[in-house]
Design a protein around this motif. Structure first.
Motif, PDB file in Angstrom:
ATOM      1  N   HIS A  35       0.818  -1.216   0.000  1.00 58.17           N
ATOM      2  CA  HIS A  35       0.000   0.000   0.000  1.00 58.17           C
ATOM      3  C   HIS A  35       0.852   1.266   0.000  1.00 58.17           C
ATOM      4  O   HIS A  35       0.315   2.373  -0.093  1.00 58.17           O
ATOM      5  N   SER A  36       2.160   1.129   0.138  1.00 53.32           N
ATOM      6  CA  SER A  36       3.050   2.285   0.152  1.00 53.32           C
ATOM      7  C   SER A  36       3.050   2.991  -1.195  1.00 53.32           C
ATOM      8  O   SER A  36       2.872   2.365  -2.243  1.00 53.32           O
ATOM      9  N   TRP A 103       1.547  -1.125   4.972  1.00 51.82           N
ATOM     10  CA  TRP A 103       1.097   0.256   4.817  1.00 51.82           C
ATOM     11  C   TRP A 103       2.145   1.157   5.455  1.00 51.82           C
ATOM     12  O   TRP A 103       2.827   0.763   6.403  1.00 51.82           O
TER      13      TRP A 103
END
Length: 253
Positions: A35-36, A103
């Protein structure tokens, strides 16, 4: 130490401490979901990132919080760019003790803060594990009523009026310090708008919320709270702008 926490700490040590790309084979799931905003999906993208780290890269950890299969890291990255970056990372660990999802949110390190506190200093040891559930519930309710609901009339039901140590770089200690900062941000067209709380991760006296909202522009909010005697007494955060495009289709949250 929980199995998930041990897994993340060992993986992070080998990946970002030893800068060993082969650690991906030992610690990262084949369907690793990213999700980065800094990397694409899958273990090979992480392998490439680790392989690209320079000799001056290092990670300075401040806190680790584990809640079920989620583990949150709070610390400072040196050598990612010209200036250090303070960040939160959240990892989900699967049933095979592999990193399965990630994340994060990063913000530049600021030397001169209004409170005199740094973005990462303060208590770090988890001592009140018996209060995890109560503290999680307190902060989750605070996040929904005050942050998302913007009902500041109940603020003191959740935040101590006597002790509120602030690590946001633009705010002084105490509720008055937060109020002054919020007023200044509003004048700049940066109202604190929380639209949705995506995750609440708690261990002992520490509770991390991951939220989406706006701060002049769309942002990801990562807020870490320390609770004592049933009230929030300390706050660290990262407010990261949400990029218009990501290198994957998984979203920031």
């Amino acid at each position: 130490m929980s199995n998930a926490k041990n897994t993340v700490l060992q993986a992070a040590t080998e990946l970002f401490g030893d800068k060993d790309p082969s650690a991906v084979d030992r610690w990262v799931a084949a369907d690793y979901k990213q999700h980065s905003a800094l990397a694409t999906d899958g273990p090979e993208a992480l392998r490439g990132l680790v392989a690209s780290l320079g000799e001056d890269f290092r990670y300075e950890g401040a806190r680790v919080i584990a809640d079920g299969d989620l583990v949150a890291l709070h610390g400072t990255y040196h050598g990612f760019g010209p200036d250090p970056l303070v960040g939160f990372d959240i990892y989900r660990v699967d049933a095979d003790s592999k990193l399965a999802e990630h994340w994060d949110a990063l913000t530049p390190q600021v030397k001169d803060t209004l409170s005199g506190r740094s973005q990462t200093d303060g208590p770090a040891e988890i001592t009140e594990t018996d209060k995890t559930d109560a503290n999680r519930a307190l902060v989750a309710e605070f996040a929904e009523k005050v942050l998302v609901g913007a009902d500041y009339s109940v603020l003191t039901d959740y935040v101590s009026t006597q002790t509120y140590h602030q690590h946001n770089t633009d705010a002084a200690d105490g509720l008055d310090g937060f109020g002054a900062a919020a007023a200044k941000w509003a004048e700049q067209g940066r109202n604190l708008v929380y639209k949705k709380v995506h995750r609440v991760i708690a261990e002992g006296e520490f509770v991390l919320t991951q939220s989406e909202g706006e701060f002049g522009v769309p942002v990801a909010y990562y807020d870490l709270f320390r609770v004592a005697d049933g009230k929030i007494v300390e706050h660290w955060d990262v407010i990261a702008p949400a990029p218009a495009e990501l290198p994957h289709g998984n979203g920031l949250f």
